[in-house]
Design an enzyme around this catalytic site. Structure first.
Site, PDB file in Angstrom:
ATOM      1  N   ASP A 142     101.458 170.052  95.855  1.00 18.92           N
ATOM      2  CA  ASP A 142     101.132 170.704  94.412  1.00 18.92           C
ATOM      3  C   ASP A 142     101.669 172.059  94.268  1.00 18.92           C
ATOM      4  O   ASP A 142     102.381 172.347  95.252  1.00 18.92           O
ATOM      5  CB  ASP A 142      99.610 170.970  94.283  1.00 18.92           C
ATOM      6  N   ASN A 169     105.523 173.429  83.308  1.00 15.30           N
ATOM      7  CA  ASN A 169     106.597 174.782  83.682  1.00 15.30           C
ATOM      8  C   ASN A 169     106.899 174.631  84.992  1.00 15.30           C
ATOM      9  O   ASN A 169     107.675 175.662  85.395  1.00 15.30           O
ATOM     10  CB  ASN A 169     105.850 176.062  83.323  1.00 15.30           C
ATOM     11  N   ASP A 214     101.230 175.227  92.024  1.00 21.22           N
ATOM     12  CA  ASP A 214     100.471 176.360  91.590  1.00 21.22           C
ATOM     13  C   ASP A 214      98.990 176.566  92.581  1.00 21.22           C
ATOM     14  O   ASP A 214      98.392 175.786  92.612  1.00 21.22           O
ATOM     15  CB  ASP A 214      99.675 176.679  90.150  1.00 21.22           C
ATOM     16  N   ARG A 230      96.575 172.131  80.132  1.00 17.22           N
ATOM     17  CA  ARG A 230      96.131 173.228  79.299  1.00 17.22           C
ATOM     18  C   ARG A 230      94.868 172.775  78.483  1.00 17.22           C
ATOM     19  O   ARG A 230      94.056 173.535  78.244  1.00 17.22           O
ATOM     20  CB  ARG A 230      97.225 174.156  78.790  1.00 17.22           C
ATOM     21  N   ASP A 268      95.460 172.590  96.093  1.00 13.83           N
ATOM     22  CA  ASP A 268      94.246 173.600  96.185  1.00 13.83           C
ATOM     23  C   ASP A 268      93.053 173.258  94.987  1.00 13.83           C
ATOM     24  O   ASP A 268      92.072 173.989  94.856  1.00 13.83           O
ATOM     25  CB  ASP A 268      94.884 174.899  95.648  1.00 13.83           C
ATOM     26  N   GLY A 286      94.567 172.111  88.493  1.00 12.13           N
ATOM     27  CA  GLY A 286      95.282 170.546  88.378  1.00 12.13           C
ATOM     28  C   GLY A 286      95.154 170.085  87.376  1.00 12.13           C
ATOM     29  O   GLY A 286      95.770 168.783  87.184  1.00 12.13           O
ATOM     30  N   ILE A 287      94.345 170.544  86.169  1.00 11.66           N
ATOM     31  CA  ILE A 287      94.433 169.876  84.939  1.00 11.66           C
ATOM     32  C   ILE A 287      95.034 170.676  83.867  1.00 11.66           C
ATOM     33  O   ILE A 287      95.235 171.734  83.756  1.00 11.66           O
ATOM     34  CB  ILE A 287      92.900 169.584  84.634  1.00 11.66           C
TER      35      ILE A 287
HETATM   36  C1  BG6 Z   1      98.445 173.320  86.944  1.00 11.15           C
HETATM   37  C2  BG6 Z   1      97.594 174.237  87.162  1.00 11.15           C
HETATM   38  O1  BG6 Z   1      99.501 173.260  87.907  1.00 11.15           O
HETATM   39  O2  BG6 Z   1      99.197 173.525  85.964  1.00 11.15           O
HETATM   40  C3  BG6 Z   1      96.396 174.186  86.145  1.00 11.15           C
HETATM   41  O3  BG6 Z   1      96.744 173.981  88.569  1.00 11.15           O
HETATM   42  C4  BG6 Z   1      97.195 174.361  84.699  1.00 11.15           C
HETATM   43  O4  BG6 Z   1      95.491 175.336  86.338  1.00 11.15           O
HETATM   44  C5  BG6 Z   1      98.260 173.343  84.593  1.00 11.15           C
HETATM   45  O5  BG6 Z   1      96.433 174.335  83.759  1.00 11.15           O
HETATM   46  C6  BG6 Z   1      99.035 173.839  83.333  1.00 11.15           C
HETATM   47  O6  BG6 Z   1      99.591 172.569  82.736  1.00 11.15           O
HETATM   48  P1  BG6 Z   1     100.122 172.714  81.535  1.00 11.15           P
HETATM   49  O7  BG6 Z   1      99.672 171.554  80.793  1.00 11.15           O
HETATM   50  O8  BG6 Z   1      99.877 174.198  80.886  1.00 11.15           O
HETATM   51  O9  BG6 Z   1     101.728 172.658  81.782  1.00 11.15           O
HETATM   52 MG    MG Z   2      97.072 173.978  92.247  1.00 11.12          MG
END
Ligand code: BG6
Ligand code: MG
Length: 220
Positions: free
Chosen positions: A8, A117, A10, A48, A169, A45-46
């Site tokens: 993973d 991102n 972040d 936005r 994590d 992990g989820i």
């Molecule tokens: C994940 C983070 O890696 O990326 C999450 O653990 C975060 O906390 C997600 O919400 C962000 O995804 P997105 O949809 O904003 O690109």
């Molecule tokens: Mg993470």
């Protein structure tokens, strides 16, 4: 034997999880919503949109779909702004050395991050060269805890899930790895990752490569 490691991003490779937290915290404060580290942990992990739902539910707030989309977008814009300042200080200590050691043992490396991102962050931290395959939120249909992201990574590497180890994590990510039939190492503590079979905090001190890769174990 372990032949591939899937990471993973972040909170595992770098501390960008803190910037997700800051971006949500700013929004929550501005809106008068309660937000803390415990709620934040559920967002790991989820995506936005789903993260916003968790925060709204926690606060008993209902919003129309357009407003939700707007807020999720705003959070991401703020997150990207915060990302501009990241440099090698944001790297999880020892992560580059750890991945390098795995590569030297012939272990294939993939990224499995829900973040849309992720590619930009890997580039910014000059990490892209360390990964043989990269799967991000842009490449999947079902978010963690669905195993899709890690199964896709394993497939790109050409390694059977049984021979893969996932580093996570997030509770949703630990679940995704387990659902995918992979070995899972939690990055955190047993208290924050109760569903992880093992947890580490330090990639050097807490991991013995031979044990991790299941080398030297008698064949059954
Ligand atoms: C994940 C983070 O890696 O990326 C999450 O653990 C975060 O906390 C997600 O919400 C962000 O995804 P997105 O949809 O904003 O690109
Ligand atoms: Mg993470």
């Amino acid at each position: 034997t372990i032949r591939a490691a899937l990471f993973d991003l972040d909170g595992v490779v770098c501390f960008t999880d803190h910037y997700h937290y800051l971006a949500w915290k700013e929004m929550a404060d501005a809106q008068g919503w309660d937000f803390n580290e415990t709620i934040n942990h559920q967002l790991r992990g989820i995506p936005r949109e789903a993260s916003l739902e968790v925060i709204l539910n926690h606060n008993g707030v209902t919003l129309d779909p357009q407003k939700k989309q707007e807020l999720a977008h705003l959070k991401n814009e703020r997150y990207k702004e915060l990302l501009q300042q990241i440099d090698s200080d944001a790297l999880y200590p020892g992560i580059v050395e750890f991945i390098t050691a795995l590569r030297e043992r012939g272990v294939k490396i993939a990224l499995g991050s829900s973040s849309k991102n992720a590619g930009a962050i890997l580039d910014k931290l000059s990490l892209t060269v360390l990964f043989d395959a990269v799967v991000t939120g842009n490449d999947i249909e079902k978010p963690k805890p669905d195993p899709e992201i890690f199964l896709k990574g394993a497939e790109l590497l050409g390694i059977h899930p049984f021979n893969c180890v996932v580093f996570e994590d997030a509770e949703s990510g630990v679940e995704a790895g387990l659902q995918g039939g992979m070995k899972v190492v939690g990055v955190g503590t047993p208290a924050t990752l109760p569903n992880a079979p093992t947890v580490v905090r330090d990639y050097q001190k807490d991991i013995d490569l031979d044990t991790l890769l299941q080398i030297g174990k008698p064949a059954r």
